[in-house]
Scaffold this active site. Structure first.
Site, PDB file in Angstrom:
ATOM      1  N   GLN A  88      23.110 -18.531  72.343  1.00 32.20           N
ATOM      2  CA  GLN A  88      23.614 -18.889  73.537  1.00 32.20           C
ATOM      3  C   GLN A  88      24.086 -20.353  73.733  1.00 32.20           C
ATOM      4  O   GLN A  88      23.942 -21.292  72.742  1.00 32.20           O
ATOM      5  CB  GLN A  88      22.562 -18.657  74.755  1.00 32.20           C
ATOM      6  CG  GLN A  88      22.309 -17.375  74.837  1.00 32.20           C
ATOM      7  CD  GLN A  88      23.320 -16.452  75.774  1.00 32.20           C
ATOM      8  OE1 GLN A  88      24.123 -17.057  76.226  1.00 32.20           O
ATOM      9  NE2 GLN A  88      23.099 -15.215  75.064  1.00 32.20           N
ATOM     10  N   CYS A  89      25.206 -20.693  74.545  1.00 38.14           N
ATOM     11  CA  CYS A  89      25.645 -21.891  74.840  1.00 38.14           C
ATOM     12  C   CYS A  89      24.629 -23.172  74.988  1.00 38.14           C
ATOM     13  O   CYS A  89      24.778 -24.028  74.585  1.00 38.14           O
ATOM     14  CB  CYS A  89      26.886 -21.704  75.725  1.00 38.14           C
ATOM     15  SG  CYS A  89      26.218 -21.458  77.343  1.00 38.14           S
TER      16      CYS A  89
ATOM     17  N   CYS B 118      -1.334  -5.041  96.700  1.00 32.75           N
ATOM     18  CA  CYS B 118      -1.413  -5.011  98.288  1.00 32.75           C
ATOM     19  C   CYS B 118      -2.329  -5.821  98.971  1.00 32.75           C
ATOM     20  O   CYS B 118      -2.820  -5.742 100.029  1.00 32.75           O
ATOM     21  CB  CYS B 118      -1.834  -3.424  98.453  1.00 32.75           C
ATOM     22  SG  CYS B 118      -0.942  -2.169  97.860  1.00 32.75           S
TER      23      CYS B 118
END
Length: 644
Positions: A66-67, A557
């Protein structure tokens, strides 16, 4: 950080594209640029996810190729400097420090907008904004030479072609000097924008200053829309299966279960919304980094309390680079005191339909025009995530949506089924396990006698693992013999989810980032990160002084959570079924209380990127299964601040 399946940029010259990992060119100082054509990956050389992680001198540089990986590697090799992890390349424009690795000190960075009077220098990071050619990610290149009429840059993931013979840079970018000495760079792509350049310097002259965020912009406000009898008529279309199931569960056309809240909703500022989007993308990257760290350090896995028999499968799931997330949910607390993440639900999260459809229909029904719907794009983004997922059989594949017999899971499953079908796949819903059976070859067949190959589930992975623990105690094998299957023994959940011949979304490795044991690991890897809360496996004096929350490492939950303040007073305590599990201790950062409710922000991802948000509310400080969803909208900053 962009993942190996991330967007790649257009091939902009006529040279033949290079295979992934081939050398595109070498800078004058010897830093290699590699092709990032992921479509040409040789899986013999890159067999798993680990193979895509780039290290230099044992320091993580980023994802190959990647860059951002190139920029980080160039700066480290040439200057001994490393900048912090970012979610997207364009966010580097906001960084204001870089670390000198040798001396272990922070050095100042300054950003200069395109057109600034201070030119870029050799080693400056040239930054493109998100959008156009660089949708979602932005782009970064390293400046290697500067002239009056042009600069030269070195980079990766711009195209897949070799640099011209004898050329030690990727390309030239045209420059022009204005009348007052302002230095402008021309962007070659009509729909893309060069933000400017970031330079390591202590001199801020002509640089861009980051605006001081107004803390008031990070409050959440409640609004009550004007009442009208006409607005109490039905507004969800029960001819649609998912909406009908939702109406059945809610016993009417409701967003909130409280009649007095029918006209109420919550708003955030545009500044806060921007922060939520950026935080979601950045945190996803941090959690993925921490997941890899845990799986590379087996001694840490003991804290996650996973059955030993499942660990090889978890590792294979993570190593399989095609086994990606479709969607996930972050839970946040946000107020004028800041934005903090509680945890990451990337296994069987809920509230997608409430965010992606119901809150928008509710607002349109009431005629609410102010602000924008925070879930308006969620469904479209989910469709796109499915469209990009690696179902190798293509659009003719059937993806089974596997759910428990639960009214809430009915509409949740139907909503996701529509997204799957919107991506061009066939989808079959399976309610419970009673309709499943073993085929003669040991494969698992659905209610129509068709084999199951791909599954998206509402069941939690932990449910299958608990079943596995019980089976282990009784001597029942995780992989039963063909004879047992031929005997048509009942299909168990673990038979489906832990089946090597079935691809499950969300994948098995989500057991790691969804387990709260990841939170102390994150804090150890990124101490004092502004989005994280101090978290430990042991209760320490620092946590006692701040107040703390006790959480089971596996829970759902809000069960078995306790909130204790700095005076050791129990603020809230919720029982549940997870009291026997190991616990972690997290810094207390309570949800803001707005009117009668404590309000939690939820952001949703699609393929690892922000895709929408909503709120959950409760009169308790702990959000649980029965906590209501309410609508969330975004107002421009000025309008938000004027709102009383």
């Amino acid at each position: 950080m962009p993942q190996p399946h991330a967007q790649t940029h257009a091939n902009n010259n006529d040279a033949s594209p290079l295979l992934f990992g081939a050398v595109q060119g070498v800078t004058m100082d010897g830093v290699v640029s590699y092709s990032s054509d992921y479509d040409s990956v040789d899986e013999n050389h890159y067999p798993n996810r680990k193979a895509f992680r780039s290290y230099y001198d044992g320091i993580y540089m980023g994802y190959k190729w990647q860059c951002v990986e190139f920029a980080r590697r160039w700066l480290y090799i040439n200057k001994g400097q490393i900048f912090n992890d970012v979610a997207m390349a364009y966010e580097i424009f906001k960084l204001r420090s870089i670390r000198d690795v040798v001396n272990n000190v922070e050095l100042p960075l300054n950003a200069f907008a395109n057109g600034a009077k201070r030119r870029p220098e050799v080693g400056s990071m040239l930054i493109w904004d998100e959008g156009g050619e660089f949708e979602h990610t932005g782009h970064i290149a390293i400046v290697t030479e500067v002239f009056d009429n042009k600069i030269r840059v070195a980079e990766q993931n711009m195209n897949f072609s070799p640099w011209p013979v004898g050329q030690h840079y990727a390309r030239e970018i045209e420059a022009k000097i204005g009348a007052s000495g302002d230095y402008w760079l021309k962007c070659a792509f009509s729909e893309s924008t060069i933000l400017g350049w970031v330079t390591q310097t202590a001199d801020p002259t002509h640089s861009e200053s980051l605006p001081d965020a107004n803390p008031a912009l990070f409050n959440i406000k409640q609004v009550e829309h004007a009442h009208s009898d006409a607005n109490e008529r039905p507004w969800l279309n029960i001819a649609n299966e998912d909406e009908s199931a939702y109406v059945d569960m809610m016993q009417g056309h409701w967003l909130s279960s409280i009649e007095q809240d029918y006209y109420k909703y919550f708003v955030v500022s545009q500044g806060a919304q921007d922060m939520l989007e950026s935080a979601t993308d950045e945190l996803h990257g941090l959690f993925m980094h921490a997941t890899d760290y845990v799986l590379q350090h087996p001694e840490l896995l003991a804290a996650f309390e996973l059955p030993p028999s499942i660990l090889p499968k978890v590792l294979r799931s993570w190593d399989n680079r095609n086994n990606q997330l479709i969607t996930s949910r972050f839970d946040f607390a946000m107020s004028a005191s800041g934005l903090k993440v509680y945890e990451y639900n990337c296994d069987s999260a809920s509230c997608y339909m409430e965010a992606g459809k119901v809150q928008g229909k509710w607002a349109r029904h009431l005629g609410i025009k102010s602000g924008t719907d925070n879930g308006a794009h969620l469904f479209k983004e989910l469709v796109e995530a499915w469209r990009k997922c690696d179902v190798v059989a293509g659009p003719n594949a059937t993806i089974h949506v596997l759910q428990d017999t639960d009214p809430e899971e009915d509409y949740h499953a139907l909503f996701m089924k529509k997204a799957i079908e919107g991506a061009g796949f066939k989808s079959v819903r399976v309610i419970g396990l009673n309709t499943l059976k073993f085929g003669e070859q040991g494969q698992i067949l659905d209610q129509f006698g068709h084999p199951i190959h791909w599954v998206w589930k509402t069941w939690a992975w932990e449910t299958a693992l608990e079943q596995l623990r019980q089976e282990s105690e009784t001597g029942r094998s995780i992989t039963r013999s063909a004879k047992d299957k031929m005997a048509k023994e009942a299909v168990h959940l673990s038979d489906v989810l832990l089946n090597d011949n079935i691809m499950v979304y969300e994948p098995l490795w989500t057991l790691i980032p969804s387990n709260k044991a990841i939170l102390p690991v994150l804090w150890s890897l990124f101490p004092n990160h502004p989005l994280l809360l101090n978290t430990s496996f042991e209760l320490n004096d620092e946590l006692k002084a701040s107040g703390y929350v006790i959480k089971p490492i596996v829970g759902r939950c809000g069960e078995n959570i306790q909130l204790i303040d700095s005076n050791s007073k129990v603020l809230d305590d919720k029982g549940g079924a997870f009291g026997e599990r190991e616990q972690i201790y997290q810094q207390l950062f309570a949800l803001p209380k707005i009117d009668n409710y404590y309000v939690q922000l939820c952001t949703f991802t699609a393929a690892g990127h922000y895709a929408g948000s909503n709120v959950r509310v409760d009169k308790s400080m702990i959000i649980g299964k029965n906590s209501d969803c309410m609508a969330l909208r975004t107002l421009e900053d000025d309008a938000f601040l004027r709102l009383k």
